[in-house]
Design a protein around this motif. Structure first.
Motif, PDB file in Angstrom:
ATOM      1  N   GLU A 184      47.515  87.220  40.927  1.00 54.53           N
ATOM      2  CA  GLU A 184      47.450  85.993  40.135  1.00 54.53           C
ATOM      3  C   GLU A 184      48.770  85.225  40.193  1.00 54.53           C
ATOM      4  OE1 GLU A 184      46.472  89.010  38.948  1.00 54.53           O
ATOM      5  OE2 GLU A 184      44.309  88.677  38.957  1.00 54.53           O
ATOM      6  N   LEU A 185      49.880  85.935  40.108  1.00 54.18           N
ATOM      7  CA  LEU A 185      51.192  85.289  40.184  1.00 54.18           C
ATOM      8  C   LEU A 185      51.409  84.649  41.558  1.00 54.18           C
ATOM      9  CD1 LEU A 185      53.352  87.938  38.298  1.00 54.18           C
ATOM     10  CD2 LEU A 185      52.695  85.665  37.475  1.00 54.18           C
ATOM     11  N   ALA A 186      50.988  85.348  42.598  1.00 52.17           N
ATOM     12  CA  ALA A 186      51.123  84.805  43.955  1.00 52.17           C
ATOM     13  C   ALA A 186      50.321  83.515  44.096  1.00 52.17           C
ATOM     14  CB  ALA A 186      50.657  85.845  44.975  1.00 52.17           C
ATOM     15  N   LEU A 187      49.108  83.509  43.596  1.00 49.38           N
ATOM     16  CA  LEU A 187      48.279  82.305  43.662  1.00 49.38           C
ATOM     17  C   LEU A 187      48.858  81.183  42.805  1.00 49.38           C
ATOM     18  CD1 LEU A 187      44.733  83.921  43.514  1.00 49.38           C
ATOM     19  CD2 LEU A 187      45.778  82.755  45.471  1.00 49.38           C
ATOM     20  N   LYS A 188      49.302  81.525  41.623  1.00 47.11           N
ATOM     21  CA  LYS A 188      49.844  80.528  40.702  1.00 47.11           C
ATOM     22  C   LYS A 188      51.071  79.822  41.266  1.00 47.11           C
ATOM     23  CE  LYS A 188      51.641  79.947  36.010  1.00 47.11           C
ATOM     24  NZ  LYS A 188      51.855  80.594  34.716  1.00 47.11           N
ATOM     25  N   TYR A 189      51.975  80.600  41.875  1.00 41.52           N
ATOM     26  CA  TYR A 189      53.241  80.029  42.326  1.00 41.52           C
ATOM     27  C   TYR A 189      53.286  79.711  43.817  1.00 41.52           C
ATOM     28  CZ  TYR A 189      54.895  80.976  37.666  1.00 41.52           C
ATOM     29  OH  TYR A 189      55.057  80.966  36.301  1.00 41.52           O
ATOM     30  N   GLY A 190      52.211  80.025  44.552  1.00 41.12           N
ATOM     31  CA  GLY A 190      52.141  79.657  45.954  1.00 41.12           C
ATOM     32  C   GLY A 190      52.969  80.521  46.886  1.00 41.12           C
ATOM     33  N   PHE A 191      53.143  81.767  46.540  1.00 42.98           N
ATOM     34  CA  PHE A 191      53.861  82.714  47.377  1.00 42.98           C
ATOM     35  C   PHE A 191      52.934  83.860  47.745  1.00 42.98           C
ATOM     36  CE2 PHE A 191      57.219  80.603  44.977  1.00 42.98           C
ATOM     37  CZ  PHE A 191      58.116  80.286  45.980  1.00 42.98           C
ATOM     38  N   THR A 192      53.358  84.704  48.679  1.00 40.32           N
ATOM     39  CA  THR A 192      52.544  85.847  49.054  1.00 40.32           C
ATOM     40  C   THR A 192      52.702  86.973  48.030  1.00 40.32           C
ATOM     41  OG1 THR A 192      54.300  86.873  50.368  1.00 40.32           O
ATOM     42  CG2 THR A 192      52.818  85.323  51.516  1.00 40.32           C
ATOM     43  N   GLU A 193      51.704  87.837  47.984  1.00 37.45           N
ATOM     44  CA  GLU A 193      51.791  89.003  47.105  1.00 37.45           C
ATOM     45  C   GLU A 193      52.989  89.867  47.507  1.00 37.45           C
ATOM     46  OE1 GLU A 193      48.110  91.163  46.344  1.00 37.45           O
ATOM     47  OE2 GLU A 193      47.011  89.360  46.942  1.00 37.45           O
ATOM     48  N   ARG A 194      53.229  89.949  48.809  1.00 35.52           N
ATOM     49  CA  ARG A 194      54.364  90.728  49.302  1.00 35.52           C
ATOM     50  C   ARG A 194      55.683  90.199  48.731  1.00 35.52           C
ATOM     51  NH1 ARG A 194      55.603  91.850  55.694  1.00 35.52           N
ATOM     52  NH2 ARG A 194      57.388  93.204  55.348  1.00 35.52           N
ATOM     53  N   TRP A 195      55.838  88.871  48.717  1.00 40.69           N
ATOM     54  CA  TRP A 195      57.069  88.275  48.196  1.00 40.69           C
ATOM     55  C   TRP A 195      57.197  88.558  46.701  1.00 40.69           C
ATOM     56  CZ3 TRP A 195      58.684  84.469  44.756  1.00 40.69           C
ATOM     57  CH2 TRP A 195      60.005  84.038  44.894  1.00 40.69           C
ATOM     58  N   ILE A 196      56.086  88.466  45.969  1.00 38.85           N
ATOM     59  CA  ILE A 196      56.105  88.748  44.534  1.00 38.85           C
ATOM     60  C   ILE A 196      56.539  90.187  44.290  1.00 38.85           C
ATOM     61  CG2 ILE A 196      54.723  88.886  42.415  1.00 38.85           C
ATOM     62  CD1 ILE A 196      55.108  85.994  43.356  1.00 38.85           C
ATOM     63  N   ARG A 197      55.969  91.109  45.039  1.00 39.57           N
ATOM     64  CA  ARG A 197      56.348  92.529  44.888  1.00 39.57           C
ATOM     65  C   ARG A 197      57.826  92.741  45.210  1.00 39.57           C
ATOM     66  NH1 ARG A 197      51.344  93.137  47.365  1.00 39.57           N
ATOM     67  NH2 ARG A 197      49.758  93.906  45.927  1.00 39.57           N
ATOM     68  N   LYS A 198      58.305  92.045  46.220  1.00 41.36           N
ATOM     69  CA  LYS A 198      59.715  92.153  46.601  1.00 41.36           C
ATOM     70  C   LYS A 198      60.612  91.670  45.460  1.00 41.36           C
ATOM     71  CE  LYS A 198      62.640  91.064  50.543  1.00 41.36           C
ATOM     72  NZ  LYS A 198      62.727  90.357  51.825  1.00 41.36           N
ATOM     73  N   ILE A 199      60.232  90.583  44.827  1.00 41.32           N
ATOM     74  CA  ILE A 199      60.992  90.072  43.687  1.00 41.32           C
ATOM     75  C   ILE A 199      60.991  91.096  42.556  1.00 41.32           C
ATOM     76  CG2 ILE A 199      60.990  88.302  41.862  1.00 41.32           C
ATOM     77  CD1 ILE A 199      61.910  87.346  44.677  1.00 41.32           C
ATOM     78  N   LEU A 200      59.824  91.617  42.262  1.00 36.63           N
ATOM     79  CA  LEU A 200      59.698  92.575  41.166  1.00 36.63           C
ATOM     80  C   LEU A 200      60.452  93.867  41.417  1.00 36.63           C
ATOM     81  CD1 LEU A 200      55.945  91.952  40.356  1.00 36.63           C
ATOM     82  CD2 LEU A 200      57.904  91.347  38.902  1.00 36.63           C
ATOM     83  N   SER A 201      60.618  94.232  42.696  1.00 40.51           N
ATOM     84  CA  SER A 201      61.341  95.452  43.020  1.00 40.51           C
ATOM     85  C   SER A 201      62.847  95.257  42.986  1.00 40.51           C
ATOM     86  CB  SER A 201      60.939  95.954  44.403  1.00 40.51           C
ATOM     87  OG  SER A 201      61.476  95.121  45.422  1.00 40.51           O
ATOM     88  N   GLY A 202      63.284  93.994  42.869  1.00 40.80           N
ATOM     89  CA  GLY A 202      64.717  93.702  42.825  1.00 40.80           C
ATOM     90  C   GLY A 202      65.374  93.623  44.169  1.00 40.80           C
ATOM     91  N   LYS A 203      64.596  93.588  45.246  1.00 40.35           N
ATOM     92  CA  LYS A 203      65.148  93.540  46.597  1.00 40.35           C
ATOM     93  C   LYS A 203      65.326  92.131  47.117  1.00 40.35           C
ATOM     94  CE  LYS A 203      63.293  98.005  47.866  1.00 40.35           C
ATOM     95  NZ  LYS A 203      62.359  98.728  48.712  1.00 40.35           N
ATOM     96  N   ASN A 204      65.140  91.160  46.247  1.00 36.98           N
ATOM     97  CA  ASN A 204      65.308  89.774  46.686  1.00 36.98           C
ATOM     98  C   ASN A 204      66.174  89.036  45.697  1.00 36.98           C
ATOM     99  OD1 ASN A 204      65.178  87.151  47.583  1.00 36.98           O
ATOM    100  ND2 ASN A 204      62.996  87.261  47.997  1.00 36.98           N
TER     101      ASN A 204
END
Length: 86
Positions: free
Chosen positions: A66-86
């Motif tokens: 849902e966050l990926a769709l809402k903000y126009g990013f990939t799920e992979r990018w969202i997970r990367k943000i959440l993991s603190g690697k970005n």
């Protein structure tokens, strides 16, 4: 019968489209501020830092898609943000 003048017809090229979107007054303001400059609009409106903040605030443990769709990013990018690697 009096025909109502379409005020945006007096503008050229892209200014006509802008005037139809935001109105004549704001088109003139935009023109006066940026005339002579070439402008490109990035794909994303908000800054990366703002988006990251929103993602952390809105993440509930299971809404990556849902966050990926809402903000126009990939799920992979969202997970990367959440993991603190970005």
């Amino acid at each position: 019968m009096v025909l109502k003048e379409n005020k945006t017809e007096k503008f050229s090229l892209v200014y006509k489209e802008i005037a139809e979107l935001i109105g004549e007054e704001y088109t003139v303001i935009l023109y006066n501020h940026f005339k002579g400059q070439q402008i490109s609009f990035p794909l994303h409106l908000y800054s990366g830092e703002y988006i990251k903040k929103c993602i952390f605030e809105e993440y509930d443990g299971s809404n990556v898609r849902e966050l990926a769709l809402k903000y126009g990013f990939t799920e992979r990018w969202i997970r990367k943000i959440l993991s603190g690697k970005n």
